[in-house]
Design a protein around this motif. Structure first.
Motif, short mmCIF file in Angstrom:
data_model
loop_
_atom_site.label_atom_id
_atom_site.label_comp_id
_atom_site.label_asym_id
_atom_site.label_seq_id
_atom_site.Cartn_x
_atom_site.Cartn_y
_atom_site.Cartn_z
N LYS A 462 0.99 -1.02 0.07
CA LYS A 462 0.11 -0.01 0.04
C LYS A 462 1.02 1.31 0.51
N ALA A 463 2.35 1.15 0.96
CA ALA A 463 2.78 2.59 1.13
C ALA A 463 3.17 2.32 -0.88
N VAL A 464 4.05 1.63 -0.95
CA VAL A 464 4.23 1.43 -2.24
C VAL A 464 3.44 2.29 -3.60
N ASN A 465 2.50 1.72 -3.99
CA ASN A 465 1.27 1.96 -3.97
C ASN A 465 0.34 3.37 -3.86
N GLY A 466 0.83 3.68 -2.89
CA GLY A 466 0.50 5.48 -2.12
C GLY A 466 2.17 5.96 -2.63
N GLY A 467 2.73 5.75 -3.73
CA GLY A 467 3.75 6.61 -4.19
C GLY A 467 4.87 6.95 -3.67
N SER A 468 5.31 6.13 -2.19
CA SER A 468 5.78 6.09 -1.44
C SER A 468 7.42 5.09 -2.26
N THR A 469 8.99 6.50 -1.80
CA THR A 469 9.23 5.62 -2.45
C THR A 469 10.85 5.78 -0.93
N GLU A 470 10.92 5.73 0.19
CA GLU A 470 11.75 6.12 1.36
C GLU A 470 12.41 4.76 1.56
N GLU A 471 13.25 4.59 2.48
CA GLU A 471 14.00 4.04 2.80
C GLU A 471 12.83 3.33 4.71
N VAL A 472 12.38 1.97 4.29
CA VAL A 472 12.12 1.67 5.01
C VAL A 472 12.28 0.13 5.55
N TYR A 473 11.20 -0.29 7.22
CA TYR A 473 11.85 -1.62 7.60
C TYR A 473 10.75 -2.48 7.57
#
Length: 567
Positions: A462-473
Protein backbone atom coordinates in the motif's frame (compact mmCIF):
# COMPACT_ATOMS: atom_id res chain seq x y z
CA UNK A 1 23.55 4.42 -35.70
CA UNK A 2 23.99 1.04 -34.01
CA UNK A 3 26.86 -1.15 -35.10
CA UNK A 4 25.78 -4.75 -35.75
CA UNK A 5 28.30 -6.13 -38.23
CA UNK A 6 32.04 -5.38 -38.52
CA UNK A 7 34.04 -6.45 -41.55
CA UNK A 8 37.68 -7.47 -41.02
CA UNK A 9 39.12 -4.31 -42.60
CA UNK A 10 37.05 -2.15 -40.27
CA UNK A 11 38.29 -4.13 -37.26
CA UNK A 12 41.83 -3.23 -38.19
CA UNK A 13 40.81 0.41 -38.46
CA UNK A 14 39.24 0.31 -35.00
CA UNK A 15 42.59 -0.51 -33.41
CA UNK A 16 44.08 2.57 -35.05
CA UNK A 17 41.26 4.76 -33.71
CA UNK A 18 41.72 3.61 -30.13
CA UNK A 19 45.43 4.37 -30.21
CA UNK A 20 44.90 8.03 -31.24
CA UNK A 21 46.75 10.58 -29.12
CA UNK A 22 44.93 13.02 -26.88
CA UNK A 23 45.24 15.82 -29.44
CA UNK A 24 44.32 13.80 -32.53
CA UNK A 25 40.62 14.61 -32.92
CA UNK A 26 39.48 12.91 -36.10
CA UNK A 27 35.78 13.61 -35.67
CA UNK A 28 35.08 17.31 -34.93
CA UNK A 29 31.46 18.38 -34.55
CA UNK A 30 30.92 21.97 -33.40
CA UNK A 31 31.39 22.07 -29.63
CA UNK A 32 32.20 18.34 -29.41
CA UNK A 33 35.37 16.64 -30.62
CA UNK A 34 36.23 12.98 -29.94
CA UNK A 35 39.24 10.91 -30.94
CA UNK A 36 37.11 8.19 -32.52
CA UNK A 37 33.52 7.29 -33.27
CA UNK A 38 34.27 3.58 -32.91
CA UNK A 39 35.89 1.87 -29.92
CA UNK A 40 36.99 -1.78 -29.98
CA UNK A 41 37.45 -3.46 -26.60
CA UNK A 42 39.52 -6.51 -25.69
CA UNK A 43 37.65 -9.73 -24.97
CA UNK A 44 39.80 -10.15 -21.85
CA UNK A 45 38.43 -7.04 -20.13
CA UNK A 46 40.38 -3.99 -18.95
CA UNK A 47 40.27 -0.25 -19.61
CA UNK A 48 40.39 2.04 -22.66
CA UNK A 49 40.76 5.81 -22.90
CA UNK A 50 38.61 7.97 -25.18
CA UNK A 51 40.05 11.48 -25.79
CA UNK A 52 37.54 14.35 -25.88
CA UNK A 53 37.48 18.11 -26.32
CA UNK A 54 34.10 19.63 -25.36
CA UNK A 55 33.41 23.38 -25.14
CA UNK A 56 31.03 23.41 -22.18
CA UNK A 57 29.23 21.17 -19.74
CA UNK A 58 28.42 17.76 -21.13
CA UNK A 59 26.76 14.41 -20.41
CA UNK A 60 27.68 10.97 -21.71
CA UNK A 61 25.07 8.19 -21.53
CA UNK A 62 25.12 4.49 -22.34
CA UNK A 63 22.36 2.14 -23.46
CA UNK A 64 20.59 -0.31 -21.18
CA UNK A 65 22.44 -3.22 -22.81
CA UNK A 66 25.71 -2.03 -21.27
CA UNK A 67 24.40 -1.61 -17.74
CA UNK A 68 26.10 -4.76 -16.41
CA UNK A 69 29.45 -4.79 -18.20
CA UNK A 70 30.63 -1.29 -19.13
CA UNK A 71 31.63 1.46 -16.71
CA UNK A 72 32.95 4.94 -17.46
CA UNK A 73 34.71 7.69 -15.49
CA UNK A 74 36.24 11.09 -16.21
CA UNK A 75 40.05 11.18 -16.07
CA UNK A 76 41.30 9.37 -12.92
CA UNK A 77 38.33 10.13 -10.67
CA UNK A 78 38.04 6.61 -9.30
CA UNK A 79 40.06 3.37 -9.14
CA UNK A 80 39.91 0.82 -11.94
CA UNK A 81 37.59 -2.13 -11.38
CA UNK A 82 34.99 -0.55 -9.11
CA UNK A 83 31.95 -2.46 -10.35
CA UNK A 84 29.54 -0.58 -8.10
CA UNK A 85 28.99 1.97 -10.89
CA UNK A 86 28.17 -0.47 -13.68
CA UNK A 87 24.47 0.30 -13.22
CA UNK A 88 24.94 4.08 -13.63
CA UNK A 89 23.70 5.05 -17.07
CA UNK A 90 25.17 8.55 -17.41
CA UNK A 91 28.15 10.69 -16.42
CA UNK A 92 28.60 14.48 -16.42
CA UNK A 93 31.66 16.64 -16.99
CA UNK A 94 32.88 20.05 -18.16
CA UNK A 95 35.42 21.51 -20.58
CA UNK A 96 38.30 20.70 -18.22
CA UNK A 97 37.86 16.96 -18.79
CA UNK A 98 39.99 15.69 -21.67
CA UNK A 99 39.33 11.98 -21.58
CA UNK A 100 36.76 9.38 -20.61
CA UNK A 101 38.07 6.10 -19.25
CA UNK A 102 36.04 2.97 -20.05
CA UNK A 103 36.26 0.00 -17.65
CA UNK A 104 34.80 -3.33 -18.76
CA UNK A 105 34.69 -7.00 -17.85
CA UNK A 106 35.69 -9.98 -19.96
CA UNK A 107 33.23 -10.90 -22.70
CA UNK A 108 32.71 -11.20 -26.42
CA UNK A 109 30.22 -10.53 -29.16
CA UNK A 110 28.51 -7.57 -27.50
CA UNK A 111 28.08 -3.93 -28.41
CA UNK A 112 26.58 -0.70 -27.15
CA UNK A 113 26.43 2.98 -27.94
CA UNK A 114 27.63 6.02 -25.99
CA UNK A 115 25.94 9.37 -26.59
CA UNK A 116 27.99 12.47 -25.73
CA UNK A 117 25.79 15.57 -25.43
CA UNK A 118 26.71 19.25 -25.09
CA UNK A 119 23.78 21.65 -25.37
CA UNK A 120 21.85 20.70 -28.49
CA UNK A 121 24.74 18.79 -30.06
CA UNK A 122 25.23 15.04 -29.79
CA UNK A 123 27.98 12.63 -30.77
CA UNK A 124 27.29 8.89 -31.10
CA UNK A 125 30.18 6.56 -30.25
CA UNK A 126 29.85 2.87 -31.10
CA UNK A 127 31.53 0.43 -28.70
CA UNK A 128 32.07 -3.25 -29.46
CA UNK A 129 33.79 -6.03 -27.55
CA UNK A 130 35.04 -8.84 -29.76
CA UNK A 131 33.34 -9.39 -33.08
CA UNK A 132 29.64 -8.56 -32.79
CA UNK A 133 28.44 -11.69 -34.54
CA UNK A 134 24.96 -13.04 -34.05
CA UNK A 135 24.99 -16.60 -32.71
CA UNK A 136 22.39 -19.14 -33.70
CA UNK A 137 21.37 -20.78 -30.44
CA UNK A 138 18.88 -23.01 -28.68
CA UNK A 139 16.79 -21.64 -25.83
CA UNK A 140 19.11 -23.33 -23.31
CA UNK A 141 22.19 -21.79 -24.92
CA UNK A 142 20.61 -18.36 -24.57
CA UNK A 143 19.68 -19.02 -20.94
CA UNK A 144 23.20 -20.23 -20.12
CA UNK A 145 24.96 -17.54 -22.16
CA UNK A 146 26.23 -14.07 -21.11
CA UNK A 147 24.04 -10.99 -20.87
CA UNK A 148 24.23 -8.37 -23.66
CA UNK A 149 25.31 -10.95 -26.26
CA UNK A 150 23.05 -11.01 -29.32
CA UNK A 151 21.48 -14.36 -30.23
CA UNK A 152 19.30 -15.69 -33.01
CA UNK A 153 16.94 -18.46 -31.89
CA UNK A 154 14.21 -20.43 -33.65
CA UNK A 155 11.36 -21.88 -31.63
CA UNK A 156 7.64 -22.19 -31.12
CA UNK A 157 5.47 -19.38 -29.73
CA UNK A 158 4.47 -20.57 -26.27
CA UNK A 159 2.10 -17.67 -25.60
CA UNK A 160 1.59 -14.02 -26.52
CA UNK A 161 1.14 -11.74 -23.49
CA UNK A 162 0.91 -8.33 -25.22
CA UNK A 163 0.85 -7.36 -28.90
CA UNK A 164 -0.54 -3.82 -29.12
CA UNK A 165 2.19 -1.64 -27.61
CA UNK A 166 5.45 -3.55 -27.10
CA UNK A 167 5.13 -7.06 -28.51
CA UNK A 168 5.79 -9.35 -25.53
CA UNK A 169 5.70 -13.13 -25.94
CA UNK A 170 7.36 -16.41 -24.92
CA UNK A 171 9.41 -18.70 -27.14
CA UNK A 172 10.21 -22.37 -26.49
CA UNK A 173 12.03 -25.30 -27.99
CA UNK A 174 13.00 -28.75 -26.76
CA UNK A 175 15.68 -27.25 -24.48
CA UNK A 176 13.75 -24.53 -22.61
CA UNK A 177 11.77 -21.31 -22.87
CA UNK A 178 12.03 -17.61 -22.04
CA UNK A 179 10.34 -14.26 -22.71
CA UNK A 180 10.84 -11.93 -25.64
CA UNK A 181 10.36 -8.62 -23.84
CA UNK A 182 9.59 -6.11 -26.56
CA UNK A 183 9.67 -6.76 -30.32
CA UNK A 184 11.00 -3.96 -32.53
CA UNK A 185 8.94 -4.95 -35.59
CA UNK A 186 5.88 -6.52 -33.97
CA UNK A 187 3.53 -4.38 -36.10
CA UNK A 188 4.79 -6.21 -39.19
CA UNK A 189 3.75 -9.64 -37.93
CA UNK A 190 0.81 -11.46 -36.40
CA UNK A 191 1.89 -14.41 -34.28
CA UNK A 192 0.01 -16.87 -32.09
CA UNK A 193 0.73 -19.92 -29.99
CA UNK A 194 2.08 -22.73 -32.16
CA UNK A 195 3.76 -20.56 -34.81
CA UNK A 196 7.43 -21.19 -35.53
CA UNK A 197 9.41 -17.95 -35.19
CA UNK A 198 13.05 -16.96 -35.68
CA UNK A 199 13.98 -13.95 -33.56
CA UNK A 200 17.22 -12.21 -32.65
CA UNK A 201 18.27 -9.71 -30.00
CA UNK A 202 20.44 -9.13 -26.92
CA UNK A 203 20.02 -11.32 -23.85
CA UNK A 204 19.11 -9.76 -20.52
CA UNK A 205 18.59 -11.32 -17.10
CA UNK A 206 15.91 -9.69 -14.97
CA UNK A 207 15.07 -10.95 -11.50
CA UNK A 208 16.65 -14.29 -12.28
CA UNK A 209 14.67 -14.79 -15.51
CA UNK A 210 16.11 -14.79 -19.03
CA UNK A 211 14.78 -12.37 -21.63
CA UNK A 212 15.65 -11.23 -25.12
CA UNK A 213 14.97 -7.52 -24.86
CA UNK A 214 13.74 -5.60 -27.91
CA UNK A 215 14.10 -8.59 -30.20
CA UNK A 216 13.61 -8.48 -33.96
CA UNK A 217 11.54 -11.14 -35.73
CA UNK A 218 13.36 -12.58 -38.75
CA UNK A 219 10.71 -15.02 -39.99
CA UNK A 220 7.39 -16.62 -39.04
CA UNK A 221 6.04 -19.99 -40.19
CA UNK A 222 2.36 -20.25 -39.38
CA UNK A 223 1.19 -23.40 -37.62
CA UNK A 224 -0.92 -25.95 -39.50
CA UNK A 225 -3.13 -26.35 -36.44
CA UNK A 226 -5.21 -23.73 -34.66
CA UNK A 227 -7.31 -23.90 -31.51
CA UNK A 228 -10.41 -21.86 -32.28
CA UNK A 229 -12.18 -21.92 -28.92
CA UNK A 230 -12.74 -23.68 -25.60
CA UNK A 231 -16.42 -24.03 -24.74
CA UNK A 232 -18.02 -24.97 -21.41
CA UNK A 233 -21.79 -25.40 -21.45
CA UNK A 234 -21.94 -23.25 -24.59
CA UNK A 235 -19.91 -20.39 -23.11
CA UNK A 236 -16.55 -19.50 -24.66
CA UNK A 237 -13.49 -19.63 -22.37
CA UNK A 238 -15.64 -20.37 -19.31
CA UNK A 239 -14.32 -22.41 -16.38
CA UNK A 240 -15.61 -25.91 -15.67
CA UNK A 241 -17.71 -25.82 -12.44
CA UNK A 242 -16.05 -27.06 -9.25
CA UNK A 243 -18.56 -29.95 -9.16
CA UNK A 244 -17.02 -31.28 -12.39
CA UNK A 245 -18.01 -31.25 -16.04
CA UNK A 246 -16.85 -31.16 -19.66
CA UNK A 247 -14.98 -28.71 -21.88
CA UNK A 248 -15.06 -28.88 -25.67
CA UNK A 249 -11.99 -27.69 -27.59
CA UNK A 250 -12.66 -26.74 -31.23
CA UNK A 251 -9.63 -27.18 -33.52
CA UNK A 252 -8.97 -26.41 -37.19
CA UNK A 253 -6.13 -28.15 -39.06
CA UNK A 254 -4.86 -28.14 -42.63
CA UNK A 255 -4.14 -31.87 -42.46
CA UNK A 256 -7.47 -33.17 -41.17
CA UNK A 257 -5.99 -35.15 -38.27
CA UNK A 258 -5.42 -34.25 -34.62
CA UNK A 259 -3.58 -36.07 -31.85
CA UNK A 260 -4.56 -35.25 -28.27
CA UNK A 261 -3.10 -36.39 -24.98
CA UNK A 262 -3.59 -35.38 -21.33
CA UNK A 263 -0.18 -34.68 -19.74
CA UNK A 264 0.56 -36.87 -16.71
CA UNK A 265 0.53 -33.92 -14.31
CA UNK A 266 -3.19 -33.34 -14.98
CA UNK A 267 -4.44 -36.93 -15.25
CA UNK A 268 -5.58 -37.11 -11.62
CA UNK A 269 -8.45 -34.74 -12.38
CA UNK A 270 -8.70 -34.36 -16.16
CA UNK A 271 -9.45 -37.10 -18.71
CA UNK A 272 -9.90 -37.36 -22.48
CA UNK A 273 -13.54 -38.12 -23.25
CA UNK A 274 -13.79 -38.07 -27.07
CA UNK A 275 -12.39 -36.77 -30.38
CA UNK A 276 -14.93 -36.09 -33.12
CA UNK A 277 -14.87 -34.44 -36.55
CA UNK A 278 -17.67 -31.91 -36.94
CA UNK A 279 -17.65 -30.34 -40.41
CA UNK A 280 -14.27 -28.69 -40.96
CA UNK A 281 -13.42 -28.79 -37.26
CA UNK A 282 -12.19 -31.40 -34.82
CA UNK A 283 -13.84 -31.29 -31.41
CA UNK A 284 -11.88 -32.70 -28.47
CA UNK A 285 -13.92 -33.19 -25.28
CA UNK A 286 -12.24 -33.46 -21.88
CA UNK A 287 -13.83 -34.18 -18.51
CA UNK A 288 -12.82 -32.64 -15.16
CA UNK A 289 -13.54 -34.41 -11.87
CA UNK A 290 -15.01 -32.63 -8.83
CA UNK A 291 -12.64 -30.05 -7.36
CA UNK A 292 -12.52 -29.69 -3.60
CA UNK A 293 -9.53 -27.35 -3.49
CA UNK A 294 -8.41 -24.14 -5.20
CA UNK A 295 -9.10 -23.26 -8.82
CA UNK A 296 -6.88 -25.17 -11.23
CA UNK A 297 -5.96 -25.20 -14.89
CA UNK A 298 -4.30 -27.42 -17.48
CA UNK A 299 -2.42 -26.55 -20.64
CA UNK A 300 -3.21 -29.10 -23.33
CA UNK A 301 -1.18 -29.64 -26.49
CA UNK A 302 -2.69 -30.86 -29.75
CA UNK A 303 -0.53 -32.13 -32.60
CA UNK A 304 -0.88 -32.59 -36.34
CA UNK A 305 1.76 -34.04 -38.66
CA UNK A 306 2.70 -33.23 -42.26
CA UNK A 307 5.70 -34.58 -44.16
CA UNK A 308 7.17 -35.82 -40.90
CA UNK A 309 7.06 -32.37 -39.24
CA UNK A 310 4.93 -31.89 -36.14
CA UNK A 311 2.82 -28.78 -35.61
CA UNK A 312 1.30 -27.96 -32.25
CA UNK A 313 -1.62 -25.98 -30.93
CA UNK A 314 -2.35 -25.22 -27.29
CA UNK A 315 -5.47 -24.70 -25.22
CA UNK A 316 -5.96 -23.82 -21.57
CA UNK A 317 -8.75 -25.52 -19.64
CA UNK A 318 -9.68 -24.09 -16.23
CA UNK A 319 -11.87 -25.31 -13.39
CA UNK A 320 -13.40 -23.27 -10.61
CA UNK A 321 -12.13 -23.86 -7.10
CA UNK A 322 -14.13 -24.89 -4.10
CA UNK A 323 -14.59 -21.62 -2.22
CA UNK A 324 -14.14 -21.57 1.51
CA UNK A 325 -10.74 -23.27 1.27
CA UNK A 326 -7.48 -21.75 2.42
CA UNK A 327 -6.42 -21.39 -1.21
CA UNK A 328 -9.72 -19.71 -2.16
CA UNK A 329 -11.31 -18.34 1.04
CA UNK A 330 -14.86 -17.04 1.29
CA UNK A 331 -15.41 -13.35 0.86
CA UNK A 332 -17.46 -11.79 3.66
CA UNK A 333 -20.57 -11.93 1.48
CA UNK A 334 -19.98 -15.60 0.64
CA UNK A 335 -19.44 -16.40 4.33
CA UNK A 336 -22.74 -14.74 5.24
CA UNK A 337 -24.58 -16.76 2.59
CA UNK A 338 -22.89 -19.99 3.72
CA UNK A 339 -23.77 -19.30 7.37
CA UNK A 340 -27.42 -18.67 6.47
CA UNK A 341 -27.50 -21.92 4.52
CA UNK A 342 -26.06 -23.69 7.60
CA UNK A 343 -27.87 -21.72 10.27
CA UNK A 344 -27.61 -24.48 12.88
CA UNK A 345 -23.85 -24.73 12.40
CA UNK A 346 -21.63 -25.94 9.60
CA UNK A 347 -20.14 -29.40 9.77
CA UNK A 348 -16.73 -28.35 8.47
CA UNK A 349 -14.44 -25.42 9.10
CA UNK A 350 -14.16 -22.86 6.32
CA UNK A 351 -11.75 -20.00 5.60
CA UNK A 352 -12.97 -16.42 5.47
CA UNK A 353 -11.03 -13.30 4.47
CA UNK A 354 -12.06 -9.75 5.28
CA UNK A 355 -11.01 -6.42 6.77
CA UNK A 356 -11.61 -5.67 10.46
CA UNK A 357 -14.29 -2.97 10.63
CA UNK A 358 -15.05 -2.91 14.37
CA UNK A 359 -13.53 -4.49 17.48
CA UNK A 360 -16.04 -5.50 20.19
CA UNK A 361 -13.55 -7.18 22.54
CA UNK A 362 -9.79 -7.24 22.12
CA UNK A 363 -7.73 -10.30 22.90
CA UNK A 364 -6.88 -10.66 26.60
CA UNK A 365 -4.84 -13.09 28.65
CA UNK A 366 -7.89 -14.32 30.58
CA UNK A 367 -10.17 -15.61 27.81
CA UNK A 368 -7.47 -15.70 25.12
CA UNK A 369 -10.06 -14.89 22.44
CA UNK A 370 -11.49 -11.82 20.67
CA UNK A 371 -14.77 -10.64 19.13
CA UNK A 372 -14.74 -8.35 16.10
CA UNK A 373 -16.56 -7.57 12.84
CA UNK A 374 -15.25 -7.84 9.29
CA UNK A 375 -16.47 -6.56 5.94
CA UNK A 376 -15.11 -6.56 2.40
CA UNK A 377 -14.40 -2.82 2.36
CA UNK A 378 -13.33 -2.33 6.00
CA UNK A 379 -16.45 -0.29 6.81
CA UNK A 380 -18.82 -1.26 9.63
CA UNK A 381 -22.33 -1.08 8.20
CA UNK A 382 -24.13 -1.08 11.56
CA UNK A 383 -24.97 -4.79 11.53
CA UNK A 384 -26.19 -4.91 7.95
CA UNK A 385 -26.09 -8.68 7.65
CA UNK A 386 -25.57 -8.63 3.92
CA UNK A 387 -22.22 -6.84 4.50
CA UNK A 388 -21.19 -7.34 8.15
CA UNK A 389 -19.96 -10.66 9.55
CA UNK A 390 -19.12 -11.28 13.21
CA UNK A 391 -15.93 -13.11 14.12
CA UNK A 392 -16.89 -14.43 17.54
CA UNK A 393 -14.61 -16.00 20.13
CA UNK A 394 -11.64 -16.77 17.88
CA UNK A 395 -8.24 -17.73 19.19
CA UNK A 396 -5.01 -16.09 18.06
CA UNK A 397 -2.54 -17.09 15.39
CA UNK A 398 -2.02 -20.78 14.66
CA UNK A 399 -5.01 -21.76 16.85
CA UNK A 400 -3.15 -20.85 20.05
CA UNK A 401 -4.48 -19.14 23.16
CA UNK A 402 -3.63 -15.44 22.98
CA UNK A 403 -0.99 -14.27 25.44
CA UNK A 404 0.39 -10.85 26.36
CA UNK A 405 2.76 -9.67 23.65
CA UNK A 406 0.95 -11.53 20.86
CA UNK A 407 -0.46 -9.62 17.91
CA UNK A 408 -3.57 -7.60 18.84
CA UNK A 409 -6.52 -7.11 16.49
CA UNK A 410 -7.16 -3.55 15.24
CA UNK A 411 -9.52 -1.90 12.77
CA UNK A 412 -8.18 -1.85 9.20
CA UNK A 413 -6.24 -5.08 9.40
CA UNK A 414 -6.89 -7.80 6.84
CA UNK A 415 -7.53 -11.17 8.49
CA UNK A 416 -7.89 -14.75 7.37
CA UNK A 417 -10.07 -16.75 9.77
CA UNK A 418 -10.59 -20.52 9.95
CA UNK A 419 -13.79 -21.56 11.75
CA UNK A 420 -17.15 -23.26 11.61
CA UNK A 421 -20.01 -20.82 11.04
CA UNK A 422 -23.61 -20.48 12.18
CA UNK A 423 -26.43 -17.98 12.65
CA UNK A 424 -26.86 -16.86 16.26
CA UNK A 425 -30.40 -15.90 17.31
CA UNK A 426 -30.66 -13.66 20.39
CA UNK A 427 -33.64 -13.38 22.77
CA UNK A 428 -35.19 -10.69 20.62
CA UNK A 429 -35.07 -12.88 17.52
CA UNK A 430 -32.17 -10.99 15.88
CA UNK A 431 -30.12 -13.29 13.68
CA UNK A 432 -26.36 -12.76 13.38
CA UNK A 433 -24.12 -14.69 10.95
CA UNK A 434 -20.93 -15.44 12.87
CA UNK A 435 -18.09 -17.85 13.49
CA UNK A 436 -18.50 -20.66 15.96
CA UNK A 437 -15.06 -20.52 17.59
CA UNK A 438 -12.09 -20.90 15.30
CA UNK A 439 -8.80 -19.04 15.00
CA UNK A 440 -6.96 -16.38 12.99
CA UNK A 441 -4.56 -17.64 10.30
CA UNK A 442 -2.97 -14.25 9.78
CA UNK A 443 -3.26 -10.55 10.47
CA UNK A 444 -2.11 -8.24 7.68
CA UNK A 445 -1.76 -4.55 6.78
CA UNK A 446 0.06 -3.31 9.85
CA UNK A 447 3.26 -1.44 10.70
CA UNK A 448 4.59 2.02 9.92
CA UNK A 449 7.90 1.07 8.30
CA UNK A 450 10.07 1.87 11.31
CA UNK A 451 12.59 -0.44 12.95
CA UNK A 452 10.27 -0.76 15.96
CA UNK A 453 7.17 -1.44 13.84
CA UNK A 454 8.09 -2.70 10.34
CA UNK A 455 5.62 -2.80 7.47
CA UNK A 456 4.14 -6.20 6.76
CA UNK A 457 3.77 -7.26 3.10
CA UNK A 458 0.39 -5.62 2.52
CA UNK A 459 1.27 -2.38 4.31
CA UNK A 460 4.46 -2.16 2.21
CA UNK A 461 2.44 -2.75 -0.97
CA UNK A 462 0.00 0.00 0.00
CA UNK A 463 2.88 2.38 0.70
CA UNK A 464 4.37 1.69 -2.74
CA UNK A 465 1.02 2.12 -4.47
CA UNK A 466 0.63 5.38 -2.56
CA UNK A 467 3.81 6.68 -4.19
CA UNK A 468 6.36 6.09 -1.42
CA UNK A 469 10.01 5.51 -2.38
CA UNK A 470 11.31 5.81 1.18
CA UNK A 471 13.81 3.47 2.82
CA UNK A 472 11.78 1.44 5.32
CA UNK A 473 11.80 -1.70 7.45
CA UNK A 474 9.68 -4.64 6.22
CA UNK A 475 8.89 -7.96 7.89
CA UNK A 476 7.12 -11.16 6.89
CA UNK A 477 7.31 -14.86 6.14
CA UNK A 478 9.18 -15.92 3.01
CA UNK A 479 6.69 -17.41 0.55
CA UNK A 480 9.12 -18.02 -2.31
CA UNK A 481 12.89 -17.77 -2.77
CA UNK A 482 13.28 -16.34 -6.26
CA UNK A 483 17.09 -16.49 -6.26
CA UNK A 484 19.20 -17.71 -3.36
CA UNK A 485 22.23 -15.91 -1.94
CA UNK A 486 25.34 -16.67 -3.98
CA UNK A 487 28.96 -15.56 -4.05
CA UNK A 488 28.79 -13.97 -7.51
CA UNK A 489 26.09 -11.41 -6.74
CA UNK A 490 26.14 -11.45 -2.95
CA UNK A 491 22.39 -10.79 -2.85
CA UNK A 492 19.10 -12.70 -2.80
CA UNK A 493 15.62 -12.11 -4.20
CA UNK A 494 12.57 -13.44 -2.35
CA UNK A 495 8.85 -12.88 -1.78
CA UNK A 496 7.03 -12.44 1.54
CA UNK A 497 3.34 -12.76 2.32
CA UNK A 498 1.21 -12.48 5.49
CA UNK A 499 1.30 -16.22 6.21
CA UNK A 500 4.12 -17.46 4.00
CA UNK A 501 1.74 -18.76 1.33
CA UNK A 502 2.76 -18.15 -2.30
CA UNK A 503 0.17 -17.57 -5.01
CA UNK A 504 1.64 -16.80 -8.43
CA UNK A 505 1.15 -13.14 -9.42
CA UNK A 506 -0.76 -12.26 -6.23
CA UNK A 507 0.58 -8.72 -6.33
CA UNK A 508 -1.92 -7.53 -3.69
CA UNK A 509 -0.56 -9.84 -0.96
CA UNK A 510 3.06 -10.63 -1.82
CA UNK A 511 5.96 -8.19 -1.66
CA UNK A 512 9.38 -8.84 -3.23
CA UNK A 513 12.63 -8.30 -1.40
CA UNK A 514 14.81 -7.54 -4.44
CA UNK A 515 18.63 -7.30 -4.41
CA UNK A 516 18.84 -7.90 -0.65
CA UNK A 517 22.35 -8.04 0.82
CA UNK A 518 23.34 -9.88 3.98
CA UNK A 519 23.39 -8.61 7.58
CA UNK A 520 25.18 -5.29 7.98
CA UNK A 521 24.52 -4.31 4.35
CA UNK A 522 27.43 -6.41 3.07
CA UNK A 523 27.50 -9.00 0.30
CA UNK A 524 26.80 -12.61 1.21
CA UNK A 525 29.83 -14.90 1.43
CA UNK A 526 30.23 -18.66 1.55
CA UNK A 527 29.27 -20.04 4.96
CA UNK A 528 26.66 -17.35 5.72
CA UNK A 529 23.04 -18.33 6.31
CA UNK A 530 20.75 -18.99 3.35
CA UNK A 531 17.00 -18.46 3.05
CA UNK A 532 14.10 -20.89 2.90
CA UNK A 533 10.33 -20.71 2.59
CA UNK A 534 8.72 -20.11 6.00
CA UNK A 535 11.60 -18.05 7.43
CA UNK A 536 10.43 -14.88 9.18
CA UNK A 537 12.67 -12.09 7.91
CA UNK A 538 13.09 -8.42 8.68
CA UNK A 539 14.89 -6.35 6.06
CA UNK A 540 15.47 -2.72 5.16
CA UNK A 541 15.26 -1.24 1.69
CA UNK A 542 14.00 1.49 -0.61
CA UNK A 543 10.47 1.01 -1.94
CA UNK A 544 9.83 0.92 -5.66
CA UNK A 545 7.54 -0.67 -8.26
CA UNK A 546 8.43 -2.57 -11.42
CA UNK A 547 5.44 -3.28 -13.66
CA UNK A 548 2.91 -4.87 -11.25
CA UNK A 549 5.48 -5.88 -8.62
CA UNK A 550 5.93 -3.87 -5.43
CA UNK A 551 9.51 -4.42 -4.29
CA UNK A 552 12.71 -2.97 -2.91
CA UNK A 553 15.18 -1.44 -5.34
CA UNK A 554 17.90 -2.79 -3.03
CA UNK A 555 18.32 -3.46 0.67
CA UNK A 556 19.77 -5.71 3.35
CA UNK A 557 18.74 -8.23 6.00
CA UNK A 558 18.08 -7.19 9.59
CA UNK A 559 17.19 -10.63 10.95
CA UNK A 560 16.19 -14.19 10.04
CA UNK A 561 13.85 -15.88 12.52
CA UNK A 562 15.02 -13.43 15.18
CA UNK A 563 18.75 -13.94 14.49
CA UNK A 564 20.41 -10.65 13.56
CA UNK A 565 23.79 -12.17 12.81
CA UNK A 566 25.42 -10.88 15.96
CA UNK A 567 27.42 -13.40 17.97
Amino acid sequence: MKLKYIIPSLLALLTTFVSCSENDYNFPLGNIEVSTSYVSLSENGGETELSINVNGDWTVAKSDTASKWLDFVVDESKPVGNSERYNEKSLVGNSDAKKIILHYGAGEGRSTELILTCGNEKKHINVIQGVATISNATCKEVIDGPDAKTYRVTGIVQKVTEWTKYGNWYIEDATGSFQIYGTTNFKDFSIEAGDEVTVEGPKKTYNGSTEIENGTIISVTKSLIKVDSVMVAGVKDAAIPSDGGDAEIYITTKTGSVEAEIPAEYQEWLSLKSIKVVGDETVVTVHAAKNEAAARSAELVFTTVKDGDKYKGKAKVTQEGATGTRELPFTVEEAIAFAKANADGSVKEVYIKGIVSKVEKEYNATKHTAIFWISSDGTFHDKNFTKDFEVYGVKGLDNKDWEEGDHQVTVGQEVLVCAKVKVYTDKNGNKTPQTDGGYVCYFANYGDGTAENPFDAIAAIKAVNGGSTEEVYIAGKISKVQSQFNVDKGTANFWISPDGTHVDKDYAHEFEGYKIKYFGNVKWTEGNKTLKVGDFVVFKGKLTKFKDTCETSEGYLISINGDNGME
